[in-house]
Design an enzyme around this catalytic site. Structure first.
Site, mmCIF file in Angstrom:
data_model
loop_
_atom_site.group_PDB
_atom_site.id
_atom_site.type_symbol
_atom_site.label_atom_id
_atom_site.label_comp_id
_atom_site.label_asym_id
_atom_site.label_seq_id
_atom_site.Cartn_x
_atom_site.Cartn_y
_atom_site.Cartn_z
ATOM 1 N N HIS A 1 -32.383 52.512 -29.845
ATOM 2 C CA HIS A 1 -31.469 51.785 -30.726
ATOM 3 C C HIS A 1 -31.954 52.007 -32.157
ATOM 4 O O HIS A 1 -32.887 51.357 -32.611
ATOM 5 C CB HIS A 1 -31.455 50.303 -30.352
ATOM 6 C CG HIS A 1 -30.894 50.089 -28.986
ATOM 7 N ND1 HIS A 1 -29.586 49.737 -28.767
ATOM 8 C CD2 HIS A 1 -31.446 50.241 -27.756
ATOM 9 C CE1 HIS A 1 -29.367 49.656 -27.464
ATOM 10 N NE2 HIS A 1 -30.478 49.946 -26.833
ATOM 11 N N ARG B 1 -28.363 46.393 -22.803
ATOM 12 C CA ARG B 1 -29.628 46.165 -22.099
ATOM 13 C C ARG B 1 -29.636 44.934 -21.213
ATOM 14 O O ARG B 1 -30.535 44.776 -20.389
ATOM 15 C CB ARG B 1 -30.767 46.114 -23.109
ATOM 16 C CG ARG B 1 -30.908 47.371 -23.951
ATOM 17 C CD ARG B 1 -30.974 48.655 -23.111
ATOM 18 N NE ARG B 1 -31.113 49.839 -23.947
ATOM 19 C CZ ARG B 1 -31.265 51.067 -23.476
ATOM 20 N NH1 ARG B 1 -31.280 51.296 -22.169
ATOM 21 N NH2 ARG B 1 -31.368 52.108 -24.289
ATOM 22 N N ARG C 1 -55.836 58.174 -26.450
ATOM 23 C CA ARG C 1 -54.693 57.388 -25.963
ATOM 24 C C ARG C 1 -53.798 58.149 -24.998
ATOM 25 O O ARG C 1 -53.034 57.557 -24.252
ATOM 26 C CB ARG C 1 -53.859 56.897 -27.142
ATOM 27 C CG ARG C 1 -53.295 58.043 -27.969
ATOM 28 C CD ARG C 1 -52.316 57.550 -29.013
ATOM 29 N NE ARG C 1 -52.006 58.598 -29.971
ATOM 30 C CZ ARG C 1 -51.044 58.534 -30.867
ATOM 31 N NH1 ARG C 1 -50.298 57.455 -30.932
ATOM 32 N NH2 ARG C 1 -50.830 59.520 -31.710
ATOM 33 N N ALA D 1 -52.020 53.141 -31.881
ATOM 34 C CA ALA D 1 -53.180 53.531 -31.074
ATOM 35 C C ALA D 1 -53.898 54.734 -31.680
ATOM 36 O O ALA D 1 -54.882 55.219 -31.142
ATOM 37 C CB ALA D 1 -52.745 53.823 -29.641
ATOM 38 N N GLN E 1 -37.260 53.194 -24.060
ATOM 39 C CA GLN E 1 -35.803 52.957 -23.971
ATOM 40 C C GLN E 1 -35.316 52.185 -25.184
ATOM 41 O O GLN E 1 -34.269 52.462 -25.761
ATOM 42 C CB GLN E 1 -35.472 52.142 -22.700
ATOM 43 C CG GLN E 1 -35.748 52.869 -21.408
ATOM 44 C CD GLN E 1 -35.364 52.057 -20.188
ATOM 45 O OE1 GLN E 1 -35.499 50.838 -20.186
ATOM 46 N NE2 GLN E 1 -34.893 52.729 -19.153
ATOM 47 N N TRP E 2 -36.091 51.190 -25.547
ATOM 48 C CA TRP E 2 -35.737 50.252 -26.622
ATOM 49 C C TRP E 2 -35.549 50.977 -27.956
ATOM 50 O O TRP E 2 -34.623 50.703 -28.723
ATOM 51 C CB TRP E 2 -36.864 49.232 -26.720
ATOM 52 C CG TRP E 2 -36.637 48.014 -27.533
ATOM 53 C CD1 TRP E 2 -36.197 47.940 -28.831
ATOM 54 C CD2 TRP E 2 -36.868 46.653 -27.114
ATOM 55 N NE1 TRP E 2 -36.155 46.631 -29.226
ATOM 56 C CE2 TRP E 2 -36.564 45.825 -28.201
ATOM 57 C CE3 TRP E 2 -37.327 46.066 -25.941
ATOM 58 C CZ2 TRP E 2 -36.697 44.433 -28.141
ATOM 59 C CZ3 TRP E 2 -37.461 44.689 -25.896
ATOM 60 C CH2 TRP E 2 -37.140 43.883 -26.973
ATOM 61 N N ILE E 3 -36.439 51.912 -28.231
ATOM 62 C CA ILE E 3 -36.469 52.588 -29.539
ATOM 63 C C ILE E 3 -35.235 53.458 -29.744
ATOM 64 O O ILE E 3 -34.928 53.859 -30.875
ATOM 65 C CB ILE E 3 -37.755 53.451 -29.655
ATOM 66 C CG1 ILE E 3 -38.095 53.770 -31.104
ATOM 67 C CG2 ILE E 3 -37.651 54.749 -28.876
ATOM 68 C CD1 ILE E 3 -38.785 52.669 -31.811
ATOM 69 N N THR F 1 -19.030 44.310 -39.923
ATOM 70 C CA THR F 1 -19.873 44.031 -41.082
ATOM 71 C C THR F 1 -20.237 42.558 -41.265
ATOM 72 O O THR F 1 -21.370 42.284 -41.664
ATOM 73 C CB THR F 1 -19.264 44.621 -42.375
ATOM 74 O OG1 THR F 1 -17.913 44.196 -42.484
ATOM 75 C CG2 THR F 1 -19.300 46.138 -42.341
#
Lengths: 313, 313, 313, 313
Positions: A114, A228, A201, A124, A110-112, A90
């Site tokens: 998290h 990562r 798109r 888009a 990949q990033w999302i 915390t």
């Protein structure tokens, strides 16, 4: 910064030239690079947009203090190391960073994953994407790994490399041309209505660039980096993580040092691995079978200990 | 600020007098009150410790912009209202606020139910709590509501009020005295070892004050306020929420205005209630039965519409 | 189960005697104890109310499979160990467990810090609490630790123990009597209106029992256990975690085994600690100074390696 | 189910034919469809893999009960409606559902924005994707909306429709052929090593299908449906949400009814809109200007009230 329009460069410079007075804590290291895009891959970047807190914020929250909360630098460093070592999360949630990132869609996917972060992505559905797609540099154009189903092997060379690069470039180029044709945005072709943006798109491939604002607290920022910036992460997301580790260092130098010591450079030993290490320290020579570990675990332990996999000592 | 030690006051003044230069966005309204405790209840307070972003941050994130992202003030206001009205939450996650709060434990137990926030609480395993407990002001000493199982009725008066106040004060005082005795902190009584802090604290009652650092993003800050500044919330937590609404106004005045319009002062109509309203606008006179609503729902709708519950028109 | 009313026992027996047919996966181990309260501390319990999935669910999700997803048991075990070792958390989020827990409020305050869980707590705004409070058994009545600010030392004995137990019992008893008096629930005293429940509860101390429904996924269940079954956790919450580890074993035996190996019995070595271990395996004799670790870190490493702190080998 | 291999169909049938006995609560409605793929779009599906709890679970948790927690059906219905109306979210977190979903990547990118859920996606780093991509049915091939930047207008027809469909099909087909060529999976071309899977996938376009296991609690399931079954959501994700609303009805019929009443069919009125409605009920005739609402808000209010936008009454 050739990838930016002169209007964008002017906007960034305007932001950098606007100084305010604040009584909040400041991170001098981050102020130096605030708003400036740091290039990643062939068209991507990371820009710090804002931040809250610095190393002091961690200390201050851990102490629930009335003032700055810091004591001597050595005590603060000791506290930060203690907190990180013992998984006190915390206090590290008490500092925040906000980035503007431009990245290929397959990296964004990949990033999302998290989830403990906030994201606003360029839409888009609403706007038209630019003609920008990722093509790996020759040294990153790798073959499938023979041993690791989700890894890379040797670099492709010669005709094969040329053929692959050509194919990636051609297909992405055509995908974009057809995207633009279907959109018929300017209404050039008066006989056509133009396909809805939210449908057109879908013709773009996963190497096209998207961009987003991304915000995370220091704890989740480090969780991202631990996974990562790891050598097992795909190179393309690692390229972003490497830049972000530099930002971590600028932002919270003491926490960065503790992160390198207790997360990034650390290793976890299983109960059985601990027993194996105890026996090795006691002078015993072990191999995989006598260690009680599986082949894979034994290989991982040897890598941590810098030992050949065949036998110890 | 008589509840603060002169050391604490000096620490706060030191923080307020330390000005830095930043190129980050600043909220002038919050800078004015940064670090200063705002009193709540008899011994509590709320202090802003830090913040990130302002109204512009919401706009900038929603537009994923390279620069400040703002256009004319009227357009920004329109965008913020639109986002809030249509439950676009992520742009409001892009601003953060961090508070230092002192509050009775029973209030802390309600507050902590808001999980999307970061908390560092003063540890009574580690430290000794102060002799501070909440005693309601006479005008807040209410009887149980007869109609609402979780609400308050009239204010207690006369002997009953006096007896209750006396009892609360006596019991808390004795609980603290015995806590201190069991701890034997200074080792006054050499014949006793002193009970572990983590055990002794269990003797304190729920009106004792605790304190914590609490951080939330603007979206979750407003979610907290919507529920806790509501008239149905218990008075004691509402006292904190009221102060926090003032802070919201200082911090992000445009978002505050939109919050009052689209959250705090808004009402949700169910499918059946919409039909009832349509009929009333068309001139029909309804009562509970003909509305198709339950008695309770009908009462709630009449309250929203400012109508007597008996019949309309 | 003397703490339950005959009505409650009948309700539990009714639930246990109602069998249904399902095509969902079943955990035989958990079915055996479903609904039955497992005693913890002097008045608390843990009851499993429901669950979703078993070891197969982890495997099936990791493989995104059309069928059961399992192969041979040895392969499933290998996969589960691999996932846990490499911090793949999402497959473990695919199984859920729901508990009914009765616990002292000061334990509830630690427990609730695990935010990735769902909680419905018995409301003392709405209902009246029972006259049940926690008094430590004599062997758990410990003195403050001299070396660890948030730990326990020796057990209190003789007069001091007697005085403390007496004090805890007396204060809690009086707190409850006064709570009941202020409430005037039955309206015994017609001259008094009775204090609102939401106010009266503040007179109760932190050792009073509350209860809640608590639900978490397998990943977060294990995160809870890793921290709360740890020897550094306060004994009272550890008592709950110990019972929950038994439930983990009943529910997902393969995951339980992997948890004991890769989480509970595992240890993390920092970058510097890894170097120290490498040198020790190579035959070097180290002490704290030559290890490059701080005193505290060196102590922790020696504990992991089963070495005396003075010097190795 | 022509899209499934006979092996997959056999696996699904095996799962459906394996009955167990359980003392957990069961949802008869969901048991009927468990494991069976429900088709969505041209190649997608939704399959329920597992669930926990039913309407009783909500009631039981809200009452923190020892037994089933239910009283008469009418009381349970009243409680569930009350909870949903007053935004009590935690009792709805006490039931869970797990789905296996096959969906185009651009839909997956919208879906994943709901962070309070667990996801395991089929990995194209690890495995090779199938040759399946989404092509809109002619009636969903829409032009860009002229009035709404993120919406659809009329359906495309004639030559334009034909050209667009042809282009989408050709580009996706070529993207896949080149993906397969670059992979050189079977090693057909011995002169080539084959590009790493994690790189080759970037050549696929956003209409290719991916699949995942997705789990959410009932509260977050409804939050998803409120946003994604909304007429403003993109058609392709709405197609999934519509199927999921049917599943909601099978799973928790009372909660479904309350959801349709208090979420899906409900509307929120701003503070100013409430005033406008009060005046209309009092007989006043309003237009946009006199209502005090913006043009857009006035349009939205008129839509809710079923009034023409020009003037009321």
């Amino acid at each position: 910064m050739s990838q930016f329009t002169s209007e964008q460069i002017a906007e960034i410079e305007l932001l950098r030239s606007t100084r305010s007075s604040t009584i909040r804590p400041v991170s001098e290291g981050l102020e130096e690079v605030l708003y400036q895009p740091i290039p990643v891959l062939d068209h991507g970047f990371v820009r710090v947009i804002d931040y809250m807190g610095n190393d002091d914020a961690v200390v201050q929250a851990a102490r629930v203090s009335y003032g700055r909360g810091t004591k001597r630098v050595s005590e603060d460093r000791g506290l930060i190391n203690y907190l990180l070592r013992h998984w006190h999360t915390t206090p590290f949630e008490m500092a925040e960073i906000k980035l503007h990132v431009k990245l290929p869609i397959f990296v964004a996917r990949q990033w999302i994953r998290h989830r403990m972060a906030s994201v606003n992505e360029y839409s888009a559905r609403y706007s038209v994407l630019d003609r920008e797609f990722y093509i790996p540099a020759p040294e990153h154009l790798a073959a499938q790994s023979a041993s690791n189903r989700q890894g890379r092997g040797e670099v492709l060379e010669g005709d094969e490399a040329a053929a692959v690069l050509d194919m990636l470039r051609q297909d992405a180029g055509r995908a974009y041309d057809d995207y633009a044709f279907m959109l018929n945005e300017g209404g050039e072709d008066e006989s056509r209505k133009g396909l809805a943006r939210e449908l057109a798109r879908m013709n773009l491939s996963l190497n096209f660039y998207t961009q987003w604002y991304w915000k995370a607290d220091l704890h989740n920022f480090m969780s991202f980096l631990r996974l990562r910036a790891d050598p097992h992460a795909q190179y393309e997301i690692r390229a972003y993580a490497d830049v972000m580790i530099d930002l971590l260092k600028r932002w919270v130098p003491i926490t960065h040092e503790a992160f390198m010591e207790h997360r990034f450079g650390a290793a976890q030993l299983s109960a059985t691995a601990i027993q194996a290490v105890r026996r090795m320290i006691a002078g015993e020579t072990l191999d995989q079978v006598s260690s009680g570990l599986t082949k894979r675990e034994w290989g991982e332990l040897c890598a941590v200990l810098g030992l050949p996999e065949t036998a110890t000592k």
